[in-house]
Motif scaffolding. Structure first.
Motif, short mmCIF file in Angstrom:
data_model
loop_
_atom_site.label_atom_id
_atom_site.label_comp_id
_atom_site.label_asym_id
_atom_site.label_seq_id
_atom_site.Cartn_x
_atom_site.Cartn_y
_atom_site.Cartn_z
N ILE A 137 0.84 -1.20 0.00
CA ILE A 137 0.00 0.00 0.00
C ILE A 137 0.87 1.25 0.00
O ILE A 137 0.63 2.20 -0.76
CB ILE A 137 -0.93 0.01 1.22
CG1 ILE A 137 -1.80 -1.25 1.23
CG2 ILE A 137 -1.81 1.26 1.21
CD1 ILE A 137 -2.67 -1.38 2.47
N PHE A 138 1.88 1.28 0.88
CA PHE A 138 2.78 2.43 0.91
C PHE A 138 3.49 2.59 -0.43
O PHE A 138 3.66 3.73 -0.92
CB PHE A 138 3.80 2.27 2.04
CG PHE A 138 3.31 2.75 3.38
CD1 PHE A 138 3.53 4.06 3.79
CD2 PHE A 138 2.62 1.90 4.22
CE1 PHE A 138 3.08 4.51 5.02
CE2 PHE A 138 2.16 2.34 5.46
CZ PHE A 138 2.38 3.65 5.86
N ILE A 173 1.06 5.61 -1.52
CA ILE A 173 1.63 6.75 -0.80
C ILE A 173 2.93 7.23 -1.43
O ILE A 173 3.16 8.43 -1.60
CB ILE A 173 1.86 6.38 0.69
CG1 ILE A 173 0.51 6.11 1.36
CG2 ILE A 173 2.62 7.48 1.42
CD1 ILE A 173 0.61 5.65 2.79
N LEU A 174 3.79 6.28 -1.81
CA LEU A 174 5.09 6.66 -2.38
C LEU A 174 5.08 6.65 -3.91
O LEU A 174 6.04 7.10 -4.54
CB LEU A 174 6.17 5.71 -1.85
CG LEU A 174 6.33 5.72 -0.32
CD1 LEU A 174 7.30 4.63 0.12
CD2 LEU A 174 6.79 7.08 0.17
N GLY A 175 4.02 6.11 -4.52
CA GLY A 175 3.87 6.17 -5.97
C GLY A 175 4.88 5.36 -6.76
O GLY A 175 5.34 5.80 -7.82
N THR A 176 5.25 4.18 -6.28
CA THR A 176 6.19 3.33 -7.01
C THR A 176 5.48 2.06 -7.48
O THR A 176 4.30 1.84 -7.21
CB THR A 176 7.38 2.93 -6.12
OG1 THR A 176 6.92 2.06 -5.08
CG2 THR A 176 8.01 4.16 -5.48
N GLY A 177 6.23 1.22 -8.18
CA GLY A 177 5.70 -0.06 -8.66
C GLY A 177 6.31 -1.22 -7.90
O GLY A 177 6.82 -1.06 -6.79
N GLY A 219 10.00 -3.90 -3.78
CA GLY A 219 11.20 -4.69 -3.52
C GLY A 219 12.22 -3.92 -2.69
O GLY A 219 12.83 -4.48 -1.77
N LEU A 220 12.40 -2.64 -3.00
CA LEU A 220 13.34 -1.82 -2.23
C LEU A 220 12.87 -1.64 -0.79
O LEU A 220 13.67 -1.72 0.15
CB LEU A 220 13.50 -0.45 -2.88
CG LEU A 220 14.24 -0.41 -4.23
CD1 LEU A 220 14.26 1.00 -4.79
CD2 LEU A 220 15.66 -0.94 -4.08
N LEU A 221 11.57 -1.42 -0.61
CA LEU A 221 11.03 -1.26 0.74
C LEU A 221 11.20 -2.55 1.55
O LEU A 221 11.54 -2.51 2.74
CB LEU A 221 9.55 -0.87 0.69
CG LEU A 221 9.23 0.53 0.16
CD1 LEU A 221 7.73 0.72 0.04
CD2 LEU A 221 9.84 1.61 1.05
N ARG A 222 10.98 -3.69 0.91
CA ARG A 222 11.15 -4.96 1.61
C ARG A 222 12.62 -5.22 1.94
O ARG A 222 12.94 -5.87 2.94
CB ARG A 222 10.62 -6.12 0.74
CG ARG A 222 9.11 -6.18 0.58
CD ARG A 222 8.42 -6.45 1.90
NE ARG A 222 8.85 -7.71 2.47
CZ ARG A 222 8.12 -8.83 2.47
NH1 ARG A 222 6.91 -8.82 1.93
NH2 ARG A 222 8.57 -9.94 3.01
#
Length: 418
Positions: free
Chosen positions: A247-248, A252-256, A261-264
């Protein structure tokens, strides 16, 4: 069976074949699982668009941890731990193949994915505590804290690579991600079978209520260890934000998928930095206070992540969160593994895994369920504030834990080459 080599005979962890095979097996298994998790999360969100379903991903995997963990401890103490690990990884290989086949044929759907997730949760319920109980049998006691840190470091490296690879490969389609996982799980199972016979397990006992409850009984008589296990339980239950990352990433952050993957991977990057240091020199002195400080920092970083609308800041907050969690993990695992006899270690680790594993998945459900009502930002904020409040509460409820200085095995050895 052959006893593990002495510390003097094996100054380097990487020169011990048993530990290297163990490390390789764990890294590949974790990498495959993390890749698979990114693909499943994104695929379910694409299919349903539901925050609650993202929370249910955690709840479905929570069920096996609750219902089977005590049974897992019995197997980990009474059977060859290498065999238990190998069978779990082989099972996850088959499940990844099912996901690949279902996606390629177009038969994949919400029901099938949750069924496979239940089976994955069952396999990991057996694999995780058995892996932890296996490690102390592979290295000398004097270097066990370093081995725990090295194992955690490798685990975090895999947790970095897994989501990043999963997000990147997802561009080619989820089938490719699942197919890659099939190969990784297969190699992991092979490495587990190559661990030399240095594994010491307790004499096999009959499956009785007393045998199943032995881990809980031991922890009940060890207030410090019980405090360690329950602290992690309550902090992770309230502080987890993993289920909210899709969701973020998108809303919220507008990525794909690449952003997901980067957030994880960001928490693992922070954790890798800490564990890489601890693998060369184990934490020494004021372990209890360091444990409480790390859980409080975990909560503070969660709050920053919740309020961020900038990808770079979000990644930084998650990296700090991961670093704090890694310090907590190394201290907790070190205390449990150095203060628990081998004959009951599998059952104690199963109880620990039941708490940590279920709170991770149940925490995902909490985050998703609250987000469905209040939104993801408020849900994450509640988690961060809750983690700090519970840390302060545990400092008052378990005062002996704050006074712990060192691991029971003695002073950590001087820094050595890993």
């Amino acid at each position: 069976m052959t006893a593990p080599p002495s510390a003097a005979a094996a100054p380097s962890l990487l020169r011990q074949r048993a530990f290297v095979c163990f490390l390789g097996s764990r890294v590949l298994s974790v990498t495959a699982y993390q890749m698979q998790t990114v693909a499943i999360g994104w695929q379910i969100y694409e299919i349903t668009g539901s925050a609650l379903d993202l929370g249910l991903v955690g709840l479905v995997q929570f069920v096996p941890f609750v219902t089977l963990s005590l049974l897992v401890g019995h197997f980990a103490d009474g059977y060859d731990r290498r065999t238990v690990v190998r069978l779990c990884q082989a099972g996850m290989c088959v499940l990844a193949l099912a996901l690949a086949a279902g996606t390629a044929s177009g038969a994949i759907g919400r029901g099938l994915m949750f069924t496979v997730l239940l089976a994955i949760g069952t396999a990991r319920t057996f694999e995780i505590p058995t892996m932890h109980a296996l490690l102390p049998c592979l290295v000398p006691a004097a270097v066990l804290p370093r081995a725990i840190a090295a194992s955690a470091s490798a685990n975090q490296a895999a947790t970095i690579c897994g989501p990043a690879l999963g997000g990147l490969i997802y561009v080619l389609g989820p089938t490719v991600v699942y197919g890659t996982c099939v190969g990784l799980f297969a190699v992991a199972a092979t490495l587990a079978s190559l661990i030399p016979s240095v594994v010491r397990t307790a004499p096999r006992q009959k499956l009785t209520l007393a045998s199943l409850m032995a881990g809980l009984v031991y922890l009940r008589g060890q207030p410090v260890l019980l405090g360690v296990v329950t602290l992690d339980l309550v902090v992770v239950l309230f502080g987890g934000v993993t289920a909210l990352l899709p969701i973020f990433a998108r809303d919220i952050l507008g990525t794909g998928p690449w952003g997901l993957g980067l957030l994880r991977a960001a928490p693992a990057l922070g954790a890798l930095t800490v564990t890489a240091v601890l693998a060369r020199r184990a934490p020494d002195g004021r372990l209890g206070l360091k444990l409480f400080a790390s859980t409080a920092l975990f909560g503070a970083a969660t709050i920053v992540f919740a309020l961020s609308t900038w990808l770079a800041l979000s990644l930084f907050a998650l990296a700090v969160l991961g670093a704090a969690d890694a310090m907590s993990v190394v201290i907790r695992q070190g205390l449990i593994q150095t203060r628990t006899p081998n004959e009951v270690l599998g059952r104690v680790m199963a109880v620990n895994s039941m708490f940590t594993g279920t709170t991770g998945t149940l925490g995902d459900f909490r985050a998703g369920a609250v987000a469905a009502v209040t939104g993801p930002v408020v849900s994450a904020m509640i988690g961060g504030v809750g983690a700090i409040a519970l840390t302060l509460a545990w400092m008052r409820l378990v005062p002996p834990l704050a006074r712990i200085e060192r691991f029971a095995a003695g002073d950590p050895p001087e820094a050595e080459k890993v």
